[in-house]
Design an enzyme around this catalytic site. Structure first.
Site, PDB file in Angstrom:
ATOM      1  N   GLY A   1       2.857   1.533  12.136  1.00  0.00           N
ATOM      2  CA  GLY A   1       1.872   1.952  11.144  1.00  0.00           C
ATOM      3  C   GLY A   1       2.516   2.744  10.020  1.00  0.00           C
TER       4      GLY A   1
ATOM      5  CE1 TYR B   1      -2.157   2.140  22.521  1.00  0.00           C
ATOM      6  CE2 TYR B   1      -3.292   0.669  24.036  1.00  0.00           C
ATOM      7  CZ  TYR B   1      -2.123   1.233  23.552  1.00  0.00           C
ATOM      8  OH  TYR B   1      -0.931   0.886  24.108  1.00  0.00           O
TER       9      TYR B   1
ATOM     10  CE  LYS C   1      -2.023   9.652  11.286  1.00  0.00           C
ATOM     11  NZ  LYS C   1      -1.153   9.991  12.420  1.00  0.00           N
TER      12      LYS C   1
ATOM     13  CG  HIS D   1      -2.923   2.724  18.629  1.00  0.00           C
ATOM     14  ND1 HIS D   1      -3.781   3.805  18.718  1.00  0.00           N
ATOM     15  CD2 HIS D   1      -1.668   3.241  18.662  1.00  0.00           C
ATOM     16  CE1 HIS D   1      -3.062   4.915  18.817  1.00  0.00           C
ATOM     17  NE2 HIS D   1      -1.783   4.611  18.776  1.00  0.00           N
TER      18      HIS D   1
HETATM   19  P1  AMP Z   1       1.246   6.529  18.300  1.00  0.00           P
HETATM   20  O1  AMP Z   1       0.575   5.956  19.530  1.00  0.00           O
HETATM   21  O2  AMP Z   1       0.440   7.590  17.634  1.00  0.00           O
HETATM   22  O3  AMP Z   1       2.682   6.888  18.543  1.00  0.00           O
HETATM   23  O4  AMP Z   1       1.276   5.356  17.240  1.00  0.00           O
HETATM   24  C1  AMP Z   1       1.737   4.077  17.574  1.00  0.00           C
HETATM   25  C2  AMP Z   1       1.803   3.244  16.322  1.00  0.00           C
HETATM   26  O5  AMP Z   1       0.507   3.206  15.732  1.00  0.00           O
HETATM   27  C3  AMP Z   1       2.751   3.831  15.263  1.00  0.00           C
HETATM   28  O6  AMP Z   1       3.460   2.770  14.634  1.00  0.00           O
HETATM   29  C4  AMP Z   1       1.799   4.493  14.307  1.00  0.00           C
HETATM   30  O7  AMP Z   1       2.298   4.568  12.987  1.00  0.00           O
HETATM   31  C5  AMP Z   1       0.605   3.564  14.365  1.00  0.00           C
HETATM   32  N1  AMP Z   1      -0.600   4.260  13.921  1.00  0.00           N
HETATM   33  C6  AMP Z   1      -1.085   5.443  14.365  1.00  0.00           C
HETATM   34  N2  AMP Z   1      -2.190   5.789  13.661  1.00  0.00           N
HETATM   35  C7  AMP Z   1      -2.402   4.808  12.752  1.00  0.00           C
HETATM   36  C8  AMP Z   1      -3.365   4.588  11.738  1.00  0.00           C
HETATM   37  N3  AMP Z   1      -4.359   5.430  11.493  1.00  0.00           N
HETATM   38  N4  AMP Z   1      -3.266   3.457  10.980  1.00  0.00           N
HETATM   39  C9  AMP Z   1      -2.256   2.577  11.207  1.00  0.00           C
HETATM   40  N5  AMP Z   1      -1.315   2.728  12.149  1.00  0.00           N
HETATM   41  C10 AMP Z   1      -1.382   3.830  12.920  1.00  0.00           C
END
Ligand code: AMP
Length: 282
Positions: free
Chosen positions: A147, A33, A149, A37
């Site tokens: 997110g 995280y 992103k 997150h």
């Molecule tokens: P991940 O653990 O990378 O699969 O991401 C889990 C969630 O966190 C997903 O919905 C991503 O889009 C969101 N997320 C990852 N990085 C960011 C960020 N920099 N800003 C906002 N949300 C993010």
């Protein structure tokens, strides 16, 4: 906060909450995280009675030559953060608990999944859709938070939810960035110090593009050329995967920007493949 590994235990708990009339918000993640997150978990906490955070490095969304094994993991730190942010459940199944050995059912949205990241990651979004729908069924959540992103991911999941009448509201949250503009990502740990120093240029190139659109440049090909030239100069260690201007929901190419368009990029920097995006407003 409860840590749950067993899918049936999660489903029983969440069905109980639903029977009591409680609202459940889900935040699907792969762990390791960062503040991105955390922003999703805080939002979930602010809108629902119960918050379930899932932590699962989903093998079916990784291609054969991708970083499934190397993906960073730190369960102790992650679970401490979810507890601190007021999550009710951290759901952390093992792959064999999520997928039976003869798992055979897949959810696909090929029209939206074959462009942008789908070009170099052809099975990625099939894995994402399938695991996320399974998480929706396990949690019976009324709200799920993602997110922006991963804009393409959110657009695909919204289409899946609409097409399959899944009774859930998907909420997108803004990209959280480092002070220098680099979008936070668990994969940023792959960057060497030199690569890390150059990586914010991705965001800078997108901001410059958005400014040029605001000043009257509406031709996508010229905007993409501008981003490419900017990155060639300021991020010489980067290698373009794609730089695209598309419709924000349909993800189809836009040649002339008349309204709002999404500019999305994926750039390989050393061992990391960095994605970022910005909305362009005419
Ligand atoms: P991940 O653990 O990378 O699969 O991401 C889990 C969630 O966190 C997903 O919905 C991503 O889009 C969101 N997320 C990852 N990085 C960011 C960020 N920099 N800003 C906002 N949300 C993010």
């Amino acid at each position: 906060m409860q840590v749950i590994h067993e899918p049936s235990a999660l489903q029983t708990l969440c069905l109980g909450w639903r029977r009591q009339g409680l609202t459940v918000a889900l935040v699907p993640t792969m762990g390791y995280y960062h503040e991105g997150h955390a922003s999703l978990i805080r939002y979930a906490r602010s809108v629902a009675d119960k918050v379930v955070v899932s932590l699962f490095v989903n093998p079916t969304q990784f291609g054969p030559n991708e970083d499934l094994e190397a993906y960073p993991r730190d369960f102790e730190r992650d679970s401490a953060l979810v507890r601190e942010l007021g999550g009710d459940v951290l759901y952390a199944p093992a792959p064999a608990q999520m997928y039976e050995a003869d798992h055979a059912t897949w959810v696909e949205v090929p029209e939206l999944a074959s462009t942008l990241c789908g070009v170099t990651r052809p099975i990625h979004f099939r894995g994402v859709c399938t695991v996320v729908l399974k998480l929706f069924m396990l949690t019976q959540a009324q709200i799920a938070v993602f997110g922006e992103k991963d804009w393409q991911q959110l657009a695909i999941l919204k289409r899946m939810v609409r097409d399959l009448n899944v009774p859930i509201k998907l909420v997108g949250q803004p990209i959280v960035r480092e002070a220098d503009g680099l979008a936070l990502s668990s994969r940023n740990v792959y960057l060497t110090p030199e690569e890390r120093a150059q990586a914010p240029q991705i965001h800078n190139s997108l901001v410059a593009a958005a400014e040029s659109v605001a000043h009257g440049e509406h031709d996508s090909a010229r905007i993409v050329d501008g981003i490419r030239a900017y990155l060639k100069e300021h991020l010489p260690c980067g290698e373009e995967d794609y730089i695209s201007i598309v419709h924000p929901e349909r993800l189809t190419p836009i040649t002339t920007i008349t309204d709002t368009a999404l500019c999305a990029v994926a750039i390989r920097v050393g061992k990391a493949r960095l994605i970022d995006n910005i909305l362009l407003k005419a």
